[in-house]
Write a protein that holds these residues in place. Structure first.
Motif, PDB file in Angstrom:
ATOM      1  N   ASN A  50      34.141  34.113  39.573  1.00 44.30           N
ATOM      2  CA  ASN A  50      33.062  33.366  38.935  1.00 44.30           C
ATOM      3  C   ASN A  50      32.027  34.302  38.289  1.00 44.30           C
ATOM      4  OD1 ASN A  50      31.771  31.017  38.099  1.00 44.30           O
ATOM      5  ND2 ASN A  50      30.458  30.978  39.912  1.00 44.30           N
ATOM      6  N   VAL A  51      32.528  35.211  37.435  1.00 42.61           N
ATOM      7  CA  VAL A  51      31.663  36.161  36.736  1.00 42.61           C
ATOM      8  C   VAL A  51      31.829  36.009  35.228  1.00 42.61           C
ATOM      9  CG1 VAL A  51      31.578  37.853  38.607  1.00 42.61           C
ATOM     10  CG2 VAL A  51      33.398  38.007  36.908  1.00 42.61           C
ATOM     11  N   LYS A  52      30.819  36.450  34.491  1.00 41.03           N
ATOM     12  CA  LYS A  52      30.840  36.356  33.034  1.00 41.03           C
ATOM     13  C   LYS A  52      31.410  37.602  32.380  1.00 41.03           C
ATOM     14  CE  LYS A  52      26.905  33.279  32.593  1.00 41.03           C
ATOM     15  NZ  LYS A  52      25.609  33.073  31.947  1.00 41.03           N
ATOM     16  N   ARG A  53      31.564  38.659  33.153  1.00 39.60           N
ATOM     17  CA  ARG A  53      32.039  39.920  32.598  1.00 39.60           C
ATOM     18  C   ARG A  53      32.714  40.736  33.694  1.00 39.60           C
ATOM     19  NH1 ARG A  53      27.235  39.648  33.940  1.00 39.60           N
ATOM     20  NH2 ARG A  53      26.427  38.779  32.016  1.00 39.60           N
ATOM     21  N   VAL A  54      33.657  41.583  33.295  1.00 35.48           N
ATOM     22  CA  VAL A  54      34.251  42.539  34.224  1.00 35.48           C
ATOM     23  C   VAL A  54      34.159  43.921  33.596  1.00 35.48           C
ATOM     24  CG1 VAL A  54      35.819  40.957  35.409  1.00 35.48           C
ATOM     25  CG2 VAL A  54      36.600  42.153  33.377  1.00 35.48           C
ATOM     26  N   LEU A  55      33.912  44.892  34.436  1.00 41.85           N
ATOM     27  CA  LEU A  55      33.884  46.274  33.968  1.00 41.85           C
ATOM     28  C   LEU A  55      35.321  46.758  33.838  1.00 41.85           C
ATOM     29  CD1 LEU A  55      31.042  47.731  36.222  1.00 41.85           C
ATOM     30  CD2 LEU A  55      30.868  46.593  34.005  1.00 41.85           C
ATOM     31  N   VAL A  56      35.560  47.585  32.849  1.00 43.93           N
ATOM     32  CA  VAL A  56      36.871  48.194  32.662  1.00 43.93           C
ATOM     33  C   VAL A  56      36.713  49.654  33.071  1.00 43.93           C
ATOM     34  CG1 VAL A  56      38.753  48.674  31.065  1.00 43.93           C
ATOM     35  CG2 VAL A  56      37.365  46.605  30.757  1.00 43.93           C
ATOM     36  N   ILE A  57      37.416  50.013  34.128  1.00 44.66           N
ATOM     37  CA  ILE A  57      37.282  51.351  34.698  1.00 44.66           C
ATOM     38  C   ILE A  57      38.631  52.041  34.670  1.00 44.66           C
ATOM     39  CG2 ILE A  57      36.728  52.662  36.785  1.00 44.66           C
ATOM     40  CD1 ILE A  57      34.584  50.599  37.384  1.00 44.66           C
ATOM     41  N   ASP A  58      38.627  53.275  34.153  1.00 44.30           N
ATOM     42  CA  ASP A  58      39.845  54.075  34.049  1.00 44.30           C
ATOM     43  C   ASP A  58      39.598  55.406  34.737  1.00 44.30           C
ATOM     44  OD1 ASP A  58      42.407  54.846  33.339  1.00 44.30           O
ATOM     45  OD2 ASP A  58      41.836  55.491  31.333  1.00 44.30           O
ATOM     46  N   ASP A  59      40.407  55.702  35.734  1.00 50.48           N
ATOM     47  CA  ASP A  59      40.292  56.951  36.482  1.00 50.48           C
ATOM     48  C   ASP A  59      38.862  57.148  37.005  1.00 50.48           C
ATOM     49  OD1 ASP A  59      41.406  59.229  37.612  1.00 50.48           O
ATOM     50  OD2 ASP A  59      40.955  60.483  35.844  1.00 50.48           O
ATOM     51  N   GLY A  60      38.282  56.071  37.505  1.00 49.45           N
ATOM     52  CA  GLY A  60      36.952  56.137  38.091  1.00 49.45           C
ATOM     53  C   GLY A  60      35.795  56.117  37.109  1.00 49.45           C
ATOM     54  N   LYS A  61      36.083  56.076  35.825  1.00 48.50           N
ATOM     55  CA  LYS A  61      35.034  56.109  34.795  1.00 48.50           C
ATOM     56  C   LYS A  61      34.942  54.776  34.062  1.00 48.50           C
ATOM     57  CE  LYS A  61      34.146  60.478  35.385  1.00 48.50           C
ATOM     58  NZ  LYS A  61      33.014  60.827  36.195  1.00 48.50           N
ATOM     59  N   LEU A  62      33.725  54.375  33.761  1.00 49.20           N
ATOM     60  CA  LEU A  62      33.489  53.167  32.984  1.00 49.20           C
ATOM     61  C   LEU A  62      33.889  53.422  31.539  1.00 49.20           C
ATOM     62  CD1 LEU A  62      32.204  50.300  32.800  1.00 49.20           C
ATOM     63  CD2 LEU A  62      30.066  51.460  32.215  1.00 49.20           C
ATOM     64  N   VAL A  63      34.798  52.598  31.020  1.00 47.40           N
ATOM     65  CA  VAL A  63      35.245  52.766  29.637  1.00 47.40           C
ATOM     66  C   VAL A  63      34.921  51.555  28.771  1.00 47.40           C
ATOM     67  CG1 VAL A  63      37.046  54.455  30.166  1.00 47.40           C
ATOM     68  CG2 VAL A  63      37.601  52.012  30.182  1.00 47.40           C
ATOM     69  N   GLY A  64      34.531  50.447  29.406  1.00 48.14           N
ATOM     70  CA  GLY A  64      34.199  49.259  28.630  1.00 48.14           C
ATOM     71  C   GLY A  64      33.877  48.072  29.506  1.00 48.14           C
ATOM     72  N   ILE A  65      33.635  46.956  28.826  1.00 48.83           N
ATOM     73  CA  ILE A  65      33.379  45.674  29.499  1.00 48.83           C
ATOM     74  C   ILE A  65      34.145  44.601  28.738  1.00 48.83           C
ATOM     75  CG2 ILE A  65      31.656  43.851  29.884  1.00 48.83           C
ATOM     76  CD1 ILE A  65      29.611  45.889  30.520  1.00 48.83           C
ATOM     77  N   VAL A  66      34.748  43.681  29.482  1.00 50.09           N
ATOM     78  CA  VAL A  66      35.326  42.483  28.878  1.00 50.09           C
ATOM     79  C   VAL A  66      34.460  41.317  29.341  1.00 50.09           C
ATOM     80  CG1 VAL A  66      37.295  40.923  28.736  1.00 50.09           C
ATOM     81  CG2 VAL A  66      37.679  43.395  28.810  1.00 50.09           C
ATOM     82  N   SER A  67      33.887  40.619  28.384  1.00 49.79           N
ATOM     83  CA  SER A  67      33.049  39.460  28.682  1.00 49.79           C
ATOM     84  C   SER A  67      33.806  38.182  28.341  1.00 49.79           C
ATOM     85  CB  SER A  67      31.755  39.523  27.877  1.00 49.79           C
ATOM     86  OG  SER A  67      32.036  39.328  26.501  1.00 49.79           O
ATOM     87  N   ARG A  68      33.240  37.072  28.753  1.00 47.42           N
ATOM     88  CA  ARG A  68      33.828  35.787  28.371  1.00 47.42           C
ATOM     89  C   ARG A  68      33.887  35.670  26.852  1.00 47.42           C
ATOM     90  NH1 ARG A  68      30.659  31.588  32.372  1.00 47.42           N
ATOM     91  NH2 ARG A  68      31.616  32.287  34.305  1.00 47.42           N
ATOM     92  N   THR A  69      32.857  36.157  26.189  1.00 46.83           N
ATOM     93  CA  THR A  69      32.816  36.112  24.725  1.00 46.83           C
ATOM     94  C   THR A  69      33.972  36.901  24.126  1.00 46.83           C
ATOM     95  OG1 THR A  69      30.421  35.880  24.789  1.00 46.83           O
ATOM     96  CG2 THR A  69      31.394  36.608  22.696  1.00 46.83           C
ATOM     97  N   ASP A  70      34.304  38.052  24.702  1.00 44.44           N
ATOM     98  CA  ASP A  70      35.438  38.838  24.215  1.00 44.44           C
ATOM     99  C   ASP A  70      36.747  38.049  24.352  1.00 44.44           C
ATOM    100  OD1 ASP A  70      33.870  41.138  23.622  1.00 44.44           O
ATOM    101  OD2 ASP A  70      33.982  41.777  25.724  1.00 44.44           O
ATOM    102  N   LEU A  71      36.891  37.333  25.453  1.00 40.99           N
ATOM    103  CA  LEU A  71      38.091  36.524  25.654  1.00 40.99           C
ATOM    104  C   LEU A  71      38.158  35.377  24.652  1.00 40.99           C
ATOM    105  CD1 LEU A  71      38.242  36.348  29.551  1.00 40.99           C
ATOM    106  CD2 LEU A  71      39.859  37.518  28.030  1.00 40.99           C
ATOM    107  N   ILE A  72      37.019  34.741  24.377  1.00 39.99           N
ATOM    108  CA  ILE A  72      36.986  33.631  23.416  1.00 39.99           C
ATOM    109  C   ILE A  72      37.321  34.148  22.012  1.00 39.99           C
ATOM    110  CG2 ILE A  72      35.506  31.877  22.330  1.00 39.99           C
ATOM    111  CD1 ILE A  72      36.362  31.313  25.274  1.00 39.99           C
TER     112      ILE A  72
END
Length: 154
Positions: free
Chosen positions: A126-148
């Motif tokens: 039940n979140v509006k966004r998820v962090l995208v983490i690669d090898d322990g580092k933040l590389v991006g965010i996927v939000s509901r808006t990105d999915l839409i």
């Protein structure tokens, strides 16, 4: 939804993410959200490791315990003088660090996660966004808006 999509999180994620430090003042975090037109930001420690997420809801949620503690200390420091309620409210809210209100549970996916996995994960938590983490580092965010957006392009 997205079961037949070949897109993955890295295809639609927002890159170059603004972050805030755990010690940042709520006033500064609110200003950054308004300036960047976002509803949440990752929170990082001094080493740049993600330690949480702060959202608009976190900023406006009341924390009665913290407010009472701040109020008590300000009255002690005022040495018997009555402090204006407006002053107390402004001090209590805008000067608090983001670490006082952030969510420390980091909801994240890998860059290779399918959009079906991402959307299911967001619904489950039940979140509006998820962090995208690669090898322990933040590389991006996927939000509901990105999915839409991805749905609209398909």
């Amino acid at each position: 939804m997205f079961r037949d999509s070949s897109l993955i999180a890295s295809d639609i994620m927002t890159r170059g993410i603004a972050v805030v430090h755990a010690y940042a003042r709520l006033r500064d975090v609110a200003k950054m959200m308004v300036d960047r037109h976002v509803s949440g930001l990752p929170v990082v420690d001094a080493d740049g490791n993600v330690v949480g997420v702060v959202s608009e809801a976190d900023l406006i949620r009341s924390d009665d315990v913290t407010e009472k503690r701040h109020d008590w200390w300000l009255h002690v420091l005022a040495d018997g003088y009555q402090l204006a309620p407006e002053f107390l409210m402004a001090i209590n809210e805008s000067e608090r660090p983001v670490s006082a209100v952030m969510h420390s549970e980091v909801i994240s996916v890998s860059p290779q996660a399918s959009l079906h996995e991402v959307s299911t994960f967001m619904s489950k938590h039940n979140v509006k966004r998820v962090l995208v983490i690669d090898d322990g580092k933040l590389v991006g965010i996927v939000s509901r808006t990105d999915l839409i957006r991805a749905m609209a392009r398909a």
